[in-house]
Design a protein around this motif. Sequence first.
Motif, short mmCIF file in Angstrom:
data_model
loop_
_atom_site.label_atom_id
_atom_site.label_comp_id
_atom_site.label_asym_id
_atom_site.label_seq_id
_atom_site.Cartn_x
_atom_site.Cartn_y
_atom_site.Cartn_z
N THR A 17 2.68 20.77 9.97
CA THR A 17 3.38 21.80 9.21
C THR A 17 4.34 21.25 8.16
N ASP A 18 4.60 19.94 8.20
CA ASP A 18 5.56 19.33 7.27
C ASP A 18 4.93 18.14 6.55
N ARG A 19 5.54 17.76 5.44
CA ARG A 19 5.05 16.60 4.69
C ARG A 19 5.10 15.35 5.56
N PHE A 20 6.23 15.13 6.22
CA PHE A 20 6.39 14.05 7.19
C PHE A 20 6.61 14.69 8.54
N GLN A 21 5.86 14.26 9.54
CA GLN A 21 5.98 14.88 10.86
C GLN A 21 5.44 13.93 11.93
N LEU A 22 6.05 13.98 13.10
CA LEU A 22 5.54 13.28 14.27
C LEU A 22 5.02 14.32 15.25
N ASP A 66 15.11 9.95 13.13
CA ASP A 66 15.45 8.64 12.55
C ASP A 66 14.20 7.93 12.06
N ILE A 67 13.11 8.00 12.84
CA ILE A 67 11.86 7.36 12.43
C ILE A 67 11.34 7.99 11.15
N ILE A 68 11.34 9.31 11.09
CA ILE A 68 10.88 10.01 9.87
C ILE A 68 11.72 9.58 8.67
N GLU A 69 13.03 9.54 8.84
CA GLU A 69 13.90 9.14 7.72
C GLU A 69 13.63 7.71 7.28
N VAL A 71 10.75 6.07 7.65
CA VAL A 71 9.43 6.07 6.99
C VAL A 71 9.59 6.53 5.54
N LYS A 72 10.37 7.57 5.32
CA LYS A 72 10.63 8.03 3.95
C LYS A 72 11.32 6.94 3.15
N TRP A 73 12.31 6.30 3.75
CA TRP A 73 13.09 5.25 3.08
C TRP A 73 12.18 4.09 2.67
N ILE A 74 11.20 3.76 3.52
CA ILE A 74 10.30 2.64 3.23
C ILE A 74 9.26 3.03 2.18
N THR A 75 8.74 4.24 2.25
CA THR A 75 7.58 4.59 1.43
C THR A 75 7.89 5.33 0.13
N GLU A 76 9.00 6.05 0.07
CA GLU A 76 9.24 6.90 -1.10
C GLU A 76 9.97 6.25 -2.27
N PRO A 77 10.86 5.25 -2.04
CA PRO A 77 11.54 4.68 -3.22
C PRO A 77 10.54 4.14 -4.24
N GLY A 78 10.79 4.45 -5.48
CA GLY A 78 9.91 3.99 -6.54
C GLY A 78 8.63 4.80 -6.66
N SER A 79 8.56 5.90 -5.89
CA SER A 79 7.30 6.64 -5.87
C SER A 79 6.92 7.18 -7.25
N SER A 80 7.91 7.35 -8.13
CA SER A 80 7.57 7.81 -9.48
C SER A 80 6.79 6.74 -10.25
N LYS A 81 6.84 5.50 -9.75
CA LYS A 81 6.14 4.41 -10.42
C LYS A 81 4.81 4.06 -9.76
N TRP A 82 4.50 4.66 -8.60
CA TRP A 82 3.24 4.32 -7.93
C TRP A 82 2.07 4.77 -8.80
N LEU A 83 1.18 3.87 -9.09
CA LEU A 83 0.05 4.17 -9.97
C LEU A 83 -0.88 5.23 -9.37
N HIS A 84 -1.04 5.20 -8.05
CA HIS A 84 -1.94 6.16 -7.40
C HIS A 84 -1.46 7.60 -7.57
N ASN A 85 -0.18 7.81 -7.79
CA ASN A 85 0.34 9.17 -7.92
C ASN A 85 -0.25 9.92 -9.11
N SER A 86 -0.82 9.22 -10.06
CA SER A 86 -1.47 9.92 -11.18
C SER A 86 -2.73 10.65 -10.72
N HIS A 94 -0.28 6.67 1.58
CA HIS A 94 -1.26 5.58 1.68
C HIS A 94 -0.56 4.27 2.02
N ILE A 95 0.57 4.04 1.38
CA ILE A 95 1.33 2.81 1.65
C ILE A 95 1.84 2.82 3.09
N GLY A 96 2.34 3.96 3.55
CA GLY A 96 2.79 4.07 4.93
C GLY A 96 1.68 3.80 5.92
#
Length: 142
Positions: A17-22, A66-69, A71-86, A94-96
């Motif tokens: 139901t969420d973007r990030f979820q366990l 805490d785990i979700i946060e 995971v976001k901290w590891i995978t989301e920074p710089g996401s505006s620069k990820w080439l795959h996002n186009s 995918h990186i996660g």
Amino acid sequence: MVMVLKTVSRVVRVSTTDRFQLVNITREVESFVKESGVCNGLLVVSVPHATASIIVNENEPGLLQDIIEKVKWITEPGSSKWLHNSIDDNAHAHIGSALFGHERVFPINDCRILKGIWQDIFLLEMDGPRSERKIVLTILGE
């Protein structure tokens, strides 16, 4: 003496139901092992998706958040620069998946999964919500 190993598989389907979820899948996995009739062997828990992972940890609400946060901290920074996002704006997932892995292997002994008392098995969703995520359970044993 000839040992005959059998292979048993099942697909478990879950919705997120969420973007990030366990999603805790421990009960489904333990039921599968019990129903399989295999008392000694190996269990593979795998998610055949490139934007989700299988993890093992304690089922404590604060820790899960805490785990979700993290995971976001590891995978989301710089996401505006990820080439795959186009293509579809989910490079972080995918990186996660590449970092955290799509499967876990457990020994089966005395007809039970050998895992720690505080260890539960979770689907880690990183690209939800999804109407169906498949989790493949496979046992090889006797």
